[in-house]
Scaffold this motif. Structure first.
Motif, PDB file in Angstrom:
ATOM      1  N   ARG A  40       0.861  -1.189   0.000  1.00  0.00           N
ATOM      2  CA  ARG A  40       0.000   0.000   0.000  1.00  0.00           C
ATOM      3  C   ARG A  40       0.896   1.238   0.000  1.00  0.00           C
ATOM      4  NH1 ARG A  40      -5.214   0.268   1.251  1.00  0.00           N
ATOM      5  NH2 ARG A  40      -5.149  -1.739   2.348  1.00  0.00           N
ATOM      6  N   THR A  41       0.694   2.121  -0.970  1.00  0.00           N
ATOM      7  CA  THR A  41       1.508   3.336  -1.048  1.00  0.00           C
ATOM      8  C   THR A  41       1.085   4.320   0.032  1.00  0.00           C
ATOM      9  OG1 THR A  41       0.038   4.521  -2.548  1.00  0.00           O
ATOM     10  CG2 THR A  41       1.646   3.004  -3.543  1.00  0.00           C
ATOM     11  N   ASN A  42       1.875   5.371   0.166  1.00  0.00           N
ATOM     12  CA  ASN A  42       1.600   6.388   1.183  1.00  0.00           C
ATOM     13  C   ASN A  42       0.272   7.090   0.928  1.00  0.00           C
ATOM     14  OD1 ASN A  42       2.112   7.851   3.463  1.00  0.00           O
ATOM     15  ND2 ASN A  42       3.591   9.221   2.546  1.00  0.00           N
ATOM     16  N   CYS A  43      -0.178   7.091  -0.327  1.00  0.00           N
ATOM     17  CA  CYS A  43      -1.463   7.737  -0.636  1.00  0.00           C
ATOM     18  C   CYS A  43      -2.599   6.723  -0.759  1.00  0.00           C
ATOM     19  CB  CYS A  43      -1.343   8.565  -1.911  1.00  0.00           C
ATOM     20  SG  CYS A  43      -0.881   7.617  -3.373  1.00  0.00           S
ATOM     21  N   GLY A  44      -2.345   5.454  -0.372  1.00  0.00           N
ATOM     22  CA  GLY A  44      -3.416   4.472  -0.296  1.00  0.00           C
ATOM     23  C   GLY A  44      -3.596   3.593  -1.513  1.00  0.00           C
ATOM     24  N   GLU A  45      -2.820   3.789  -2.568  1.00  0.00           N
ATOM     25  CA  GLU A  45      -2.944   2.943  -3.744  1.00  0.00           C
ATOM     26  C   GLU A  45      -2.344   1.558  -3.476  1.00  0.00           C
ATOM     27  OE1 GLU A  45      -1.133   4.891  -7.020  1.00  0.00           O
ATOM     28  OE2 GLU A  45      -2.577   6.543  -7.082  1.00  0.00           O
ATOM     29  N   ILE A  46      -2.808   0.564  -4.250  1.00  0.00           N
ATOM     30  CA  ILE A  46      -2.349  -0.816  -4.081  1.00  0.00           C
ATOM     31  C   ILE A  46      -1.394  -1.178  -5.213  1.00  0.00           C
ATOM     32  CG2 ILE A  46      -3.026  -3.229  -3.827  1.00  0.00           C
ATOM     33  CD1 ILE A  46      -3.970  -1.393  -1.576  1.00  0.00           C
ATOM     34  N   LEU A  47      -0.229  -1.728  -4.846  1.00  0.00           N
ATOM     35  CA  LEU A  47       0.729  -2.217  -5.829  1.00  0.00           C
ATOM     36  C   LEU A  47       0.941  -3.709  -5.615  1.00  0.00           C
ATOM     37  CD1 LEU A  47       3.587   0.462  -5.806  1.00  0.00           C
ATOM     38  CD2 LEU A  47       1.645   0.316  -7.345  1.00  0.00           C
ATOM     39  N   TRP A  48       0.871  -4.471  -6.690  1.00  0.00           N
ATOM     40  CA  TRP A  48       1.212  -5.892  -6.631  1.00  0.00           C
ATOM     41  C   TRP A  48       2.702  -6.046  -6.920  1.00  0.00           C
ATOM     42  CZ3 TRP A  48      -0.805 -10.340  -5.040  1.00  0.00           C
ATOM     43  CH2 TRP A  48      -2.188 -10.416  -4.824  1.00  0.00           C
ATOM     44  N   THR A  49       3.395  -6.885  -6.127  1.00  0.00           N
ATOM     45  CA  THR A  49       4.814  -7.150  -6.365  1.00  0.00           C
ATOM     46  C   THR A  49       5.059  -8.650  -6.369  1.00  0.00           C
ATOM     47  OG1 THR A  49       5.406  -7.088  -4.020  1.00  0.00           O
ATOM     48  CG2 THR A  49       5.516  -5.014  -5.246  1.00  0.00           C
ATOM     49  N   GLU A  50       6.037  -9.047  -7.182  1.00  0.00           N
ATOM     50  CA  GLU A  50       6.510 -10.430  -7.175  1.00  0.00           C
ATOM     51  C   GLU A  50       7.970 -10.397  -6.760  1.00  0.00           C
ATOM     52  OE1 GLU A  50       5.955 -13.961 -10.274  1.00  0.00           O
ATOM     53  OE2 GLU A  50       7.545 -12.576 -10.898  1.00  0.00           O
ATOM     54  N   GLY A  51       8.296 -11.104  -5.692  1.00  0.00           N
ATOM     55  CA  GLY A  51       9.643 -11.017  -5.151  1.00  0.00           C
ATOM     56  C   GLY A  51      10.329 -12.360  -5.041  1.00  0.00           C
ATOM     57  N   ASN A  52      11.649 -12.323  -5.189  1.00  0.00           N
ATOM     58  CA  ASN A  52      12.503 -13.461  -4.857  1.00  0.00           C
ATOM     59  C   ASN A  52      13.196 -13.132  -3.546  1.00  0.00           C
ATOM     60  OD1 ASN A  52      12.002 -14.958  -7.239  1.00  0.00           O
ATOM     61  ND2 ASN A  52      13.425 -13.654  -8.365  1.00  0.00           N
ATOM     62  N   TYR A  53      13.062 -14.008  -2.560  1.00  0.00           N
ATOM     63  CA  TYR A  53      13.686 -13.730  -1.273  1.00  0.00           C
ATOM     64  C   TYR A  53      14.608 -14.878  -0.876  1.00  0.00           C
ATOM     65  CZ  TYR A  53      10.385 -16.969   0.955  1.00  0.00           C
ATOM     66  OH  TYR A  53       9.678 -18.078   1.324  1.00  0.00           O
ATOM     67  N   SER A  54      15.630 -14.508  -0.133  1.00  0.00           N
ATOM     68  CA  SER A  54      16.529 -15.505   0.449  1.00  0.00           C
ATOM     69  C   SER A  54      16.747 -15.144   1.903  1.00  0.00           C
ATOM     70  CB  SER A  54      17.863 -15.557  -0.300  1.00  0.00           C
ATOM     71  OG  SER A  54      18.503 -14.287  -0.267  1.00  0.00           O
ATOM     72  N   ILE A  55      17.034 -16.150   2.697  1.00  0.00           N
ATOM     73  CA  ILE A  55      17.171 -15.969   4.142  1.00  0.00           C
ATOM     74  C   ILE A  55      18.589 -16.326   4.545  1.00  0.00           C
ATOM     75  CG2 ILE A  55      16.420 -16.804   6.403  1.00  0.00           C
ATOM     76  CD1 ILE A  55      13.690 -17.340   5.165  1.00  0.00           C
ATOM     77  N   THR A  56      19.243 -15.412   5.263  1.00  0.00           N
ATOM     78  CA  THR A  56      20.531 -15.738   5.868  1.00  0.00           C
ATOM     79  C   THR A  56      20.285 -16.043   7.339  1.00  0.00           C
ATOM     80  OG1 THR A  56      20.983 -13.427   6.432  1.00  0.00           O
ATOM     81  CG2 THR A  56      21.760 -14.219   4.297  1.00  0.00           C
TER      82      THR A  56
END
Length: 684
Positions: free
Chosen positions: A461-477
């Motif tokens: 959710r942006t600071n002005c309330g809009e919705i953004l979809w994201t696709e992420g690659n994550y790794s854990i250390t």
């Protein structure tokens, strides 16, 4: 003044002429407030105490004793008495106080009456007098009988040794758990001598406290006599554990300093210099590190290893710190005899003499050249990392185990509209929409710690309330020593347009393009859920197969554009006729299916529910609509099949409803029939 259950006039009638001191107190949290004091108390104690608490009006050590007995009376809800001593005009007086607890309308009061009593010099009075002198000092006091049984001990002693006086009173003093076995014989000897009438002063003895630690005391053993015969021994203890330990430390300091010097010399480069900075001693590690001999170093200043890297101001500030008598700490680049340089983590300690002046300086140095090289490489990596992240549209974030943001790339600031200071330290879940928070929490709570990158789709959710979809690659250390997450590194890109397209395609796949109603594919997908709810609630589902009457004539008479709008309005009328939990589906042409939920298993009641929905459909169609100036009030014919009465299979139910529709049409239009032998229901 706080209102009490009894007025001041009533209290004065009772206690105004009493020579005893009378106090009416109201419990107020952990204290008691003065509600009434009679004239005798005012004359002796002085001042107006009304409205004040015991702690406000009384010396701390006396207040603690008074509150103890007030609380005891309230706890037991019974009258109690206690005796104590105090001083008035250089004279010791003995008093007895009677405390009566009173509970009135949820409030707690105590009525305390204090009177002076005869001061008999018997054994108990003597002990009570001595206890009153030492009761709240740092000293511990104990009263021991002639047969070595414990008679009494003050709170200082009982708290120090974690004992309940009621449990140990009357027991053999030398058998109690706080007695140090090494001091038993000495304590017994001193008690025996005191019983003979001797005052034994300042004897070193030890006890064991509640933590099992041995503590040292000086003890004074004083005989208490009655009728010229010894009756008990009064023991006064003053702790000296700290002094004993300090003495031991002092005895070992010289040896400890020598051991410290040897230990540090094996791990660091060490030099001693005079106040001018000339080297007067250097250890083997310093000699080996620099390549100089001891003879070459002695008398020289540290300038002999100066690499020329640091400016003059650097060393000026160093000397200013030392001249203030403060320790200097920092990193210095030195030069060996062969010209090679190396880095040392340096601590310079002024050695202060008895006059408070620095007589020498101790310099301790640890070689950190490898660490410096690693830090340079890390800074280079960091610069490269920032150059990449600051010029990419990818959303890069690093969080700790709890999900708190450690780093966020500039793209977060650009796309979400948050300033950097609002992101760093904030929990990442605060940026997520509600639907994504659980998925993120599951990620950070995952204990598998796999090194393989994984994908995750999240809504931000942006600071002005809009919705953004994201696709992420994550790794854990993670830290393998404790099996805990150290950091989560996630690189994401915005996929809002793709998700919108996916949603649009998904909608198109499951909905009719003309009416926007769900289609047959959607019905097949949702029907198992409807069945599950019906089973859970012991309810019936009804499948309405609906066909618009004379639709072909509308197309023929008015054209396909009007025909398409006619179907849209027809679907709207059906949707208005059913409830929000029901389902309206277009399966093609002018044929629709309506799934009614929540119907009764009772046939008679269910028939009433079905008839009600049929009438609503007929009514909304009869109201009709206008298209291009033409008015329409169509009718429809319906076939109905019931779950689970007729079948539990969707296709079978649709087929049965279709057959019922055909049977109804054979009779006439604008009617309906329920699957089975029942007759057709006409619009009459």
């Amino acid at each position: 003044m706080t209102q009490s259950f009894c007025s001041k006039d009533q209290l004065d009638l009772l206690f105004k002429n009493s020579r005893d001191f009378v106090f009416l107190m109201k419990k107020n949290a952990e204290d008691y407030e003065y509600i009434y004091t009679n004239p005798s108390a005012i004359n002796v104690l002085g001042g107006n105490r009304i409205g004040k608490t015991v702690r406000e009006a009384t010396l701390p050590h006396l207040a603690k004793n008074i509150l103890h007995y007030y609380d005891l009376a309230v706890e037991k809800l019974q009258q109690i008495e206690f005796q104590d001593y105090t001083y008035f005009t250089a004279e010791v007086r003995k008093y007895e106080t009677t405390i009566i607890p009173i509970v009135e309308k949820g409030n707690i009061y105590v009525l305390a009456t204090t009177k002076e009593i005869a001061f008999d010099r018997d054994l108990q009075d003597k002990y009570l007098f001595m206890r009153s002198v030492f009761f709240k000092t740092f000293l511990s006091t104990v009263l021991i009988s002639n047969n070595l049984e414990l008679i009494e001990a003050n709170p200082g002693f009982t708290e120090d040794f974690n004992i309940n006086i009621e449990e140990i009173r009357g027991k053999k003093f030398l058998d109690l758990p706080f007695i140090d076995p090494d001091s038993v014989d000495l304590i017994k000897l001193y008690l025996t001598e005191a019983q003979k009438g001797e005052n034994i002063s300042s004897k070193l003895i030890s006890f064991v406290d509640r933590n099992g630690d041995k503590r040292s005391f000086t003890g004074t053993f004083s005989p208490l006599t009655r009728d010229d015969e010894n009756a008990a021994v009064f023991l006064i203890l003053q702790e000296i554990t700290t002094y004993i330990k300090q003495e031991e430390v002092l005895r070992t300091t010289s040896h400890g300093l020598e051991m410290f010097k040897k230990a540090i010399s094996t791990a660091a480069d060490v030099t001693f210099t005079d106040t001018q900075g000339r080297i007067i001693e250097a250890n083997d590690r310093f000699i080996e590190r620099t390549g100089f001999t001891l003879q070459e170093l002695l008398g020289q200043k540290h300038h002999i290893v100066n690499s020329g890297y640091h400016p003059r101001e650097f060393f000026e500030n160093l000397w200013k710190t030392l001249e203030r008598g403060e320790v200097w700490r920092g990193e210095i680049r030195n030069r060996k005899k062969n010209g090679k340089t190396y880095w040392v983590d340096t601590t310079i300690i002024p050695l202060i003499d008895q006059q408070g002046h620095a007589g020498q300086y101790l310099t301790v140095q640890f070689n950190v050249s490898e660490k410096k090289q690693v830090m340079i490489e890390l800074r280079n990596i960091e610069r490269t990392f920032r150059a990449i992240t600051e010029n990419t549209n990818d959303l890069i974030v690093v969080t700790n185990q709890q999900g708190d943001i450690i780093y966020a790339s500039p793209s977060y600031i650009r796309k979400l509209g948050y300033p950097e200071h609002e992101l760093i330290g904030e929990n990442y879940s605060k940026l997520l929409c509600e639907d994504s928070i659980q998925e993120w929490q599951a990620l950070i709570e995952d204990g598998s710690f796999t090194a393989v990158e994984k994908k995750i789709e999240l809504q931000l959710r942006t600071n002005c309330g809009e919705i953004l979809w994201t696709e992420g690659n994550y790794s854990i250390t993670h830290d393998s020593s404790v099996d805990h997450i150290v950091q989560i590194i996630m690189v994401s890109r915005e996929i809002t347009e793709r998700k919108e397209l996916e949603d649009k395609l998904m909608f198109m796949a499951y909905h009719d393009s003309l009416t926007q109603l769900p289609n047959r594919r959607y019905l097949k997908k949702e029907f198992p859920h409807l069945v599950e709810n019906a089973k859970a609630n012991f309810e019936t589902l009804a499948i309405f197969y609906i066909d618009g009457d004379n639709f072909k004539q509308v197309n023929d008479d008015y054209g396909h554009d009007v025909g398409d709008e006619f179907l849209k309005q027809f679907s709207i009328a059906l949707s208005k006729s059913v409830r929000s939990d029901d389902l309206v589906v277009r399966i093609g042409g002018d044929e629709f299916i309506v799934v009614l939920t929540g119907l009764s298993r009772d046939a008679e009641h269910r028939q009433s529910q079905l008839q009600h929905i049929v009438e609503r459909i007929r009514m909304n169609l009869r109201i009709g609509w206008s298209i291009q100036g033409f008015s329409f009030s169509p009718t429809s014919t319906m076939g109905i099949a019931l779950y689970p009465e007729h079948s539990e299979n969707l296709e079978k139910l649709i087929d049965l409803a279709d057959r019922a529709l055909c049977e109804a049409k054979q009779v006439s239009k604008n009617n309906y029939k329920i699957s089975g032998p029942a007759s057709v229901h006409s619009n009459s």
